[in-house]
Design a protein around this motif. Structure first.
Motif, PDB file in Angstrom:
ATOM      1  N   VAL A 145       0.820  -1.212   0.000  1.00  0.00           N
ATOM      2  CA  VAL A 145       0.000   0.000   0.000  1.00  0.00           C
ATOM      3  C   VAL A 145       0.855   1.263   0.000  1.00  0.00           C
ATOM      4  CG1 VAL A 145      -1.990  -1.078   1.121  1.00  0.00           C
ATOM      5  CG2 VAL A 145      -0.183  -0.060   2.533  1.00  0.00           C
ATOM      6  N   SER A 157       4.298   6.146  -3.031  1.00  0.00           N
ATOM      7  CA  SER A 157       4.017   7.202  -2.067  1.00  0.00           C
ATOM      8  C   SER A 157       5.317   7.928  -1.733  1.00  0.00           C
ATOM      9  CB  SER A 157       3.428   6.610  -0.789  1.00  0.00           C
ATOM     10  OG  SER A 157       3.453   7.563   0.255  1.00  0.00           O
ATOM     11  N   TRP A 184       4.780   6.765   7.757  1.00  0.00           N
ATOM     12  CA  TRP A 184       3.902   5.626   7.497  1.00  0.00           C
ATOM     13  C   TRP A 184       3.775   4.768   8.752  1.00  0.00           C
ATOM     14  CZ3 TRP A 184       0.508   3.850   4.071  1.00  0.00           C
ATOM     15  CH2 TRP A 184       0.490   4.403   2.782  1.00  0.00           C
ATOM     16  N   HIS A 215      -6.747   5.864   4.143  1.00  0.00           N
ATOM     17  CA  HIS A 215      -7.452   4.855   3.351  1.00  0.00           C
ATOM     18  C   HIS A 215      -6.517   3.725   2.931  1.00  0.00           C
ATOM     19  CE1 HIS A 215     -11.553   6.039   3.115  1.00  0.00           C
ATOM     20  NE2 HIS A 215     -11.278   7.259   2.696  1.00  0.00           N
ATOM     21  N   ARG A 216      -5.277   4.027   2.663  1.00  0.00           N
ATOM     22  CA  ARG A 216      -4.321   2.960   2.345  1.00  0.00           C
ATOM     23  C   ARG A 216      -4.107   2.053   3.554  1.00  0.00           C
ATOM     24  NH1 ARG A 216       0.782   5.025  -1.323  1.00  0.00           N
ATOM     25  NH2 ARG A 216      -0.345   5.230  -3.288  1.00  0.00           N
ATOM     26  N   GLU A 226      -6.927  -0.235   3.860  1.00  0.00           N
ATOM     27  CA  GLU A 226      -6.793  -1.333   2.895  1.00  0.00           C
ATOM     28  C   GLU A 226      -5.882  -2.425   3.466  1.00  0.00           C
ATOM     29  OE1 GLU A 226      -7.743  -2.831  -1.054  1.00  0.00           O
ATOM     30  OE2 GLU A 226      -8.538  -1.187   0.155  1.00  0.00           O
ATOM     31  N   GLY A 256      -0.580  -5.076   4.498  1.00  0.00           N
ATOM     32  CA  GLY A 256      -0.465  -4.162   3.368  1.00  0.00           C
ATOM     33  C   GLY A 256       0.314  -4.720   2.196  1.00  0.00           C
ATOM     34  N   ARG A 266      -1.570  -3.045  -3.315  1.00  0.00           N
ATOM     35  CA  ARG A 266      -1.283  -1.701  -3.812  1.00  0.00           C
ATOM     36  C   ARG A 266      -2.582  -0.964  -4.121  1.00  0.00           C
ATOM     37  NH1 ARG A 266       1.108   0.114  -9.648  1.00  0.00           N
ATOM     38  NH2 ARG A 266       1.192   2.327  -9.190  1.00  0.00           N
ATOM     39  N   LEU A 267      -2.654   0.292  -3.708  1.00  0.00           N
ATOM     40  CA  LEU A 267      -3.852   1.104  -3.898  1.00  0.00           C
ATOM     41  C   LEU A 267      -3.434   2.452  -4.474  1.00  0.00           C
ATOM     42  CD1 LEU A 267      -6.932   1.339  -3.385  1.00  0.00           C
ATOM     43  CD2 LEU A 267      -6.369   2.347  -1.172  1.00  0.00           C
ATOM     44  N   THR A 268      -3.854   2.758  -5.695  1.00  0.00           N
ATOM     45  CA  THR A 268      -3.471   4.010  -6.332  1.00  0.00           C
ATOM     46  C   THR A 268      -4.487   5.105  -6.024  1.00  0.00           C
ATOM     47  OG1 THR A 268      -4.688   3.532  -8.370  1.00  0.00           O
ATOM     48  CG2 THR A 268      -2.420   2.745  -8.237  1.00  0.00           C
ATOM     49  N   TYR A 269      -4.041   6.369  -6.102  1.00  0.00           N
ATOM     50  CA  TYR A 269      -4.950   7.479  -5.844  1.00  0.00           C
ATOM     51  C   TYR A 269      -6.038   7.523  -6.911  1.00  0.00           C
ATOM     52  CZ  TYR A 269      -6.826  12.006  -4.731  1.00  0.00           C
ATOM     53  OH  TYR A 269      -7.684  13.011  -4.387  1.00  0.00           O
TER      54      TYR A 269
END
Length: 304
Positions: A67, A71, A78, A113-114, A117, A289, A293-296
């Motif tokens: 995640v 970044s 983090w 939000h990441r 996730e 995590g 992976r979570l993209t904007y």
């Protein structure tokens, strides 16, 4: 494993990097692209923390495939954000995170939000229940009351269904509508049918209950809450909702329907790890995590 918030991993980037690498690889880095162990750490200031795979020739860092990928937020922030969300029993708002980390609101919102996730990845396990196990199912609604709105228009209510095993774990889900079809699909895919299902008198559970070893219901409309010597009740699910609602009312105030599922995962994770220390919970979130992976672009599309 108690964690002191003054630990250097929350303030020193080099120590944060070493901590995350140890958590992910335990001294044996592997390529997230091809899985090869034939990797080497690259040298030089411009490539600090970077590895090169000798098989696929791709470069990667400890962020790749997690995640944290792509970044620019420092790793020590983090780790601090993850610990704060793990330790805050009723959640932590993005505005609070913005003030504590010294980042913009947009960065703090995306960061939270990441981490949710990652919490979702850490919370999911196998089927709930089993022989002699009791699993309670109940639903609640998130949203303000019409009488409290300036325009007095009907309030937007969002439904959340929770499955809670007594002395076990909880799983909650946002559903568009609470009906027999949507609730059944959640229950039969998450609860072992050898379990005892415990609900209230809602008709959506009537036919579904026949698929389990036993189904008991308490009639809340008749002010019946606990019967059969304390066995028949849905108070465990109600207790989960009480914590969830404290987060809604006292911390977040509003939860977007697009992201409500992630807020559910956040409260699930903290409930399911209630026997852990904050440090152990944060370590579990960090592992959760990986591979998520979570993209904007993806998260912003959901919010649109």
């Amino acid at each position: 494993m108690a964690t002191n918030i003054t630990d250097p991993i929350f303030h020193d980037e080099a120590k944060a990097l070493a901590h995350i690498e140890a958590s992910r690889w335990n001294g044996e880095p592997s390529c997230p692209h091809c899985g090869s162990l034939r990797v080497r750490r690259m040298e030089g200031k411009t490539q600090a923390g970077m590895f090169l795979c000798n098989d696929c020739r791709d470069k990667f860092t400890v962020r790749t495939g997690t995640v944290m990928e792509r970044s620019h937020v420092p790793l020590h922030k983090w780790l601090l954000a993850t610990h704060l969300m793990a330790a805050s029993k009723k959640g932590m708002s993005a505005k609070q995170m913005e003030r504590m980390l010294g980042v913009t609101y947009k960065t703090a919102w995306f960061l939270c939000h990441r981490i949710r996730e990652a919490m979702d990845g850490a919370a999911r396990t196998g089927p709930m229940g089993g022989p002699d196990a009791v699993v309670e199912a109940d639903e609640t609604y998130v949203g303000g009351k019409a009488k409290n709105r300036a325009t007095r228009k009907p309030a937007a209510k969002k439904a959340v269904v929770a499955l809670v095993q007594r002395d076990g774990i909880a799983r909650s889900f946002h559903v568009a509508n609470v009906n027999a079809s949507t609730v059944r699909s959640l229950i039969v895919t998450n609860i072992d049918r050898a379990s005892v299902l415990m609900t209230d008198e809602s008709p959506v559970y009537y036919r579904l209950g026949k698929e389990f070893t036993n189904h008991y219901a308490v009639n809340h409309s008749a002010k019946e809450y606990v019967t059969t010597g304390g066995f028949k009740h849905s108070n465990t699910a109600e207790n989960f909702f009480s914590i969830f609602k404290r987060g809604v009312i006292g911390t977040y105030h509003h939860m977007s329907e697009a992201h409500l599922g992630r807020y559910c995962a956040e409260f699930d994770l903290r409930y399911n790890t209630r026997g852990m220390t904050d440090g152990e919970r944060a370590a579990r979130i960090l592992k959760g995590g990986e591979g998520r992976r979570l993209t904007y672009r993806r998260i912003d599309k959901l919010a649109a």
